[in-house]
Motif scaffolding. Structure first.
Motif, PDB file in Angstrom:
ATOM      1  N   SER A 169     -10.168  -3.638  -3.174  1.00  0.00           N
ATOM      2  CA  SER A 169      -9.161  -3.392  -4.223  1.00  0.00           C
ATOM      3  C   SER A 169      -8.760  -4.679  -4.932  1.00  0.00           C
ATOM      4  O   SER A 169      -7.980  -4.658  -5.849  1.00  0.00           O
ATOM      5  CB  SER A 169      -7.927  -2.730  -3.622  1.00  0.00           C
ATOM      6  OG  SER A 169      -8.269  -1.489  -3.051  1.00  0.00           O
ATOM      7  N   CYS A 204      -8.464   4.318  -7.026  1.00  0.00           N
ATOM      8  CA  CYS A 204      -9.474   5.067  -6.281  1.00  0.00           C
ATOM      9  C   CYS A 204     -10.791   4.513  -6.811  1.00  0.00           C
ATOM     10  O   CYS A 204     -10.820   3.361  -7.253  1.00  0.00           O
ATOM     11  CB  CYS A 204      -9.341   6.580  -6.488  1.00  0.00           C
ATOM     12  SG  CYS A 204      -9.606   7.107  -8.196  1.00  0.00           S
ATOM     13  N   VAL A 226      -2.802   4.644  -3.730  1.00  0.00           N
ATOM     14  CA  VAL A 226      -4.103   5.289  -3.543  1.00  0.00           C
ATOM     15  C   VAL A 226      -3.948   6.785  -3.808  1.00  0.00           C
ATOM     16  O   VAL A 226      -3.230   7.490  -3.093  1.00  0.00           O
ATOM     17  CB  VAL A 226      -4.653   5.035  -2.130  1.00  0.00           C
ATOM     18  CG1 VAL A 226      -5.977   5.781  -1.933  1.00  0.00           C
ATOM     19  CG2 VAL A 226      -4.849   3.539  -1.895  1.00  0.00           C
ATOM     20  N   TYR A 281      -8.882  -0.372   0.848  1.00  0.00           N
ATOM     21  CA  TYR A 281      -7.774  -1.046   0.163  1.00  0.00           C
ATOM     22  C   TYR A 281      -7.847  -2.557   0.362  1.00  0.00           C
ATOM     23  O   TYR A 281      -7.750  -3.332  -0.581  1.00  0.00           O
ATOM     24  CB  TYR A 281      -6.460  -0.489   0.692  1.00  0.00           C
ATOM     25  CG  TYR A 281      -5.230  -1.209   0.212  1.00  0.00           C
ATOM     26  CD1 TYR A 281      -4.745  -0.993  -1.075  1.00  0.00           C
ATOM     27  CD2 TYR A 281      -4.539  -2.094   1.049  1.00  0.00           C
ATOM     28  CE1 TYR A 281      -3.595  -1.650  -1.517  1.00  0.00           C
ATOM     29  CE2 TYR A 281      -3.390  -2.754   0.611  1.00  0.00           C
ATOM     30  CZ  TYR A 281      -2.930  -2.522  -0.671  1.00  0.00           C
ATOM     31  OH  TYR A 281      -1.816  -3.183  -1.119  1.00  0.00           O
ATOM     32  N   LYS A 282      -8.069  -2.970   1.602  1.00  0.00           N
ATOM     33  CA  LYS A 282      -8.100  -4.396   1.903  1.00  0.00           C
ATOM     34  C   LYS A 282      -9.346  -5.085   1.349  1.00  0.00           C
ATOM     35  O   LYS A 282      -9.277  -6.203   0.820  1.00  0.00           O
ATOM     36  CB  LYS A 282      -8.046  -4.612   3.421  1.00  0.00           C
ATOM     37  CG  LYS A 282      -6.656  -4.445   4.028  1.00  0.00           C
ATOM     38  CD  LYS A 282      -6.705  -4.840   5.499  1.00  0.00           C
ATOM     39  CE  LYS A 282      -5.304  -4.931   6.090  1.00  0.00           C
ATOM     40  NZ  LYS A 282      -5.363  -5.319   7.523  1.00  0.00           N
ATOM     41  N   ARG A 339      -7.032  -5.061 -11.065  1.00  0.00           N
ATOM     42  CA  ARG A 339      -5.799  -5.453 -10.357  1.00  0.00           C
ATOM     43  C   ARG A 339      -5.333  -6.831 -10.822  1.00  0.00           C
ATOM     44  O   ARG A 339      -4.130  -7.067 -10.981  1.00  0.00           O
ATOM     45  CB  ARG A 339      -6.016  -5.434  -8.834  1.00  0.00           C
ATOM     46  CG  ARG A 339      -4.772  -5.917  -8.066  1.00  0.00           C
ATOM     47  CD  ARG A 339      -4.866  -5.635  -6.575  1.00  0.00           C
ATOM     48  NE  ARG A 339      -5.939  -6.344  -5.919  1.00  0.00           N
ATOM     49  CZ  ARG A 339      -5.853  -7.596  -5.413  1.00  0.00           C
ATOM     50  NH1 ARG A 339      -4.726  -8.281  -5.532  1.00  0.00           N
ATOM     51  NH2 ARG A 339      -6.893  -8.140  -4.807  1.00  0.00           N
ATOM     52  N   LEU A 393       0.833  -1.211   0.000  1.00  0.00           N
ATOM     53  CA  LEU A 393       0.000   0.000   0.000  1.00  0.00           C
ATOM     54  C   LEU A 393       0.863   1.255   0.000  1.00  0.00           C
ATOM     55  O   LEU A 393       1.695   1.456   0.878  1.00  0.00           O
ATOM     56  CB  LEU A 393      -0.931   0.004   1.220  1.00  0.00           C
ATOM     57  CG  LEU A 393      -1.758   1.286   1.431  1.00  0.00           C
ATOM     58  CD1 LEU A 393      -2.616   1.624   0.230  1.00  0.00           C
ATOM     59  CD2 LEU A 393      -2.616   1.170   2.697  1.00  0.00           C
ATOM     60  N   MET A 404     -12.085   3.289  -2.507  1.00  0.00           N
ATOM     61  CA  MET A 404     -12.256   1.992  -3.144  1.00  0.00           C
ATOM     62  C   MET A 404     -13.505   1.301  -2.586  1.00  0.00           C
ATOM     63  O   MET A 404     -13.668   1.190  -1.374  1.00  0.00           O
ATOM     64  CB  MET A 404     -11.031   1.123  -2.907  1.00  0.00           C
ATOM     65  CG  MET A 404      -9.761   1.653  -3.571  1.00  0.00           C
ATOM     66  SD  MET A 404      -9.060   3.143  -2.782  1.00  0.00           S
ATOM     67  CE  MET A 404      -8.433   2.428  -1.248  1.00  0.00           C
TER      68      MET A 404
END
Length: 277
Positions: free
Chosen positions: A277, A209, A250, A273-274, A236, A12, A225
Motif C-alpha cells: 500500500s 484495494c 480497505v 496493507y503493510k 498514497r 488501518l 493490495m
C-alpha cells in the motif's frame, strides 16, 4: 516524493463490507484482536441493532468509527424518488450521529433515463438540501467519484475533477471528497486533482484495494493490495503530500473472498496493507 513503507496498523481501517460474512460484533472483535484501529460501518451491518450501543461497542474494542457508508443516490426523473432519497440521507445523518462518526460517504447515484448533467445537478441540489442537518449533527458528507462504468445508475460523478468542482460550487465545510483508488487509478489528472483536493481542504477519506486483471465482475471482484495493477504506493504518496494523515481504508467487494475463511482473509489484508500500500 518517494513513498514510505507502512510499518504499523495505526492508520488501518477496514470496512464491514470487506469481511461481509462477519456480523459487526464479530468484525469488531477480530479487527481489534489483529491490531486494526479503524472501522467503517456499512448501514446494512446496523440493521436491527441499537446504533448508539453499537458505536459504544466498537469504541470499547479500541476502534475508531471512521465513517458510515453510504448515503447518496439522489438523482431520479421521479420527484417522489428524489424526495425518498433525501429522507433516507437524513436518516443516514441521524445514524452517523448515533453511531458517533463524523463522516458519511456518498455514492451519489444516477438515472439512465435522463442526461448525466441533470443527474449531476440533482446530486448537488440533494447535498445542499442536507447541509442544515449535516451541520447540526456535526457530520461531513464525502462525495465519492465512481469509475465511469457506473455512470448509468450508481454515480454521475466519475472523476475527481467533477467531485472537486462540486465541492467548490457547494462551498461548505460539511462537504468534501472520498478518494477511492479502485475508481480513480486510471485518471491521467489524478495527481493534480488530489493536490487540488488537499489545497481546498476537501480530502476527507482514502479507500484502497486493487484492480485485478482480468476482472471477472466489475462490482464484486476487487483485489487485495498488491494483487492487481493499481500503483498504490504512488497514489498514497500523492494523498499524503497534501497533508492527509487520516485512516487508510480497505474496501474490498469480492464474492471470491467472501466465500473464504474470513480470519485468514483478515491476515492477508494486513499483509497486503503493510507490503503493497
Amino acid at each position: 516524493m518517494s513513498h514510505q513503507p507502512i510499518t504499523d496498523l495505526s492508520r488501518l481501517c477496514i470496512h464491514t463490507i470487506t469481511t461481509k460474512p462477519w456480523g459487526i460484533e464479530e468484525a469488531a472483535q477480530n479487527f481489534s484482536a489483529a491490531g486494526v484501529k479503524g472501522i467503517t460501518v456499512w448501514r446494512d451491518a446496523l440493521a436491527g441493532r441499537d446504533i448508539k450501543k453499537t458505536g459504544d461497542l466498537l469504541r470499547a474494542h479500541d476502534l475508531s468509527v471512521v465513517s458510515l457508508c453510504r448515503g447518496g443516490f439522489f438523482p431520479s426523473i421521479d420527484p417522489t424518488k428524489r424526495q425518498a432519497a433525501t429522507d433516507d440521507n437524513r436518516k443516514a445523518i441521524e445514524e452517523a450521529y448515533e453511531l458517533g462518526t463524523k463522516l458519511i460517504v456518498l455514492v451519489c447515484g444516477a438515472d439512465p433515463a435522463q442526461p448525466l448533467a441533470d443527474s449531476r445537478q440533482q446530486i448537488q441540489d440533494g447535498i445542499e438540501t442536507l447541509l442544515p442537518e449535516a451541520s447540526a449533527a456535526g457530520v461531513q458528507l464525502a462525495i465519492e467519484p465512481l469509475h465511469p462504468m457506473y455512470a448509468d445508475t450508481r454515480s454521475a460523478i466519475n472523476t475527481l475533477a467533477q467531485a472537486n468542482d462540486m465541492c467548490e460550487a457547494i462551498n461548505s465545510p460539511w462537504v468534501g471528497v472520498a478518494v477511492d483508488v479502485y475508481h480513480l487509478w486510471w485518471d491521467p489528472s489524478l495527481k493534480q486533482e488530489i493536490k487540488r483536493c488537499g489545497e481546498n481542504k476537501h480530502l476527507l477519506a482514502f479507500h484502497i484495494c486493487d484492480w485485478k486483471s482480468p476482472t471477472v465482475d466489475m462490482l464484486n471482484d476487487r483485489g487485495l493490495m498488491g494483487e492487481g495493477c493499481i500503483p498504490l504506493p504512488k497514489i498514497r504518496s500523492w494523498v499524503e503530500a497534501t497533508g492527509f494523515n487520516g485512516f487508510i481504508e480497505v474496501e474490498i467487494f469480492s464474492t471470491e473472498y467472501w466465500k473464504q475463511d474470513q480470519s485468514q482473509f483478515l491476515q492477508r489484508i494486513i499483509t497486503g496493507y503493510k507490503n503493497n500500500s
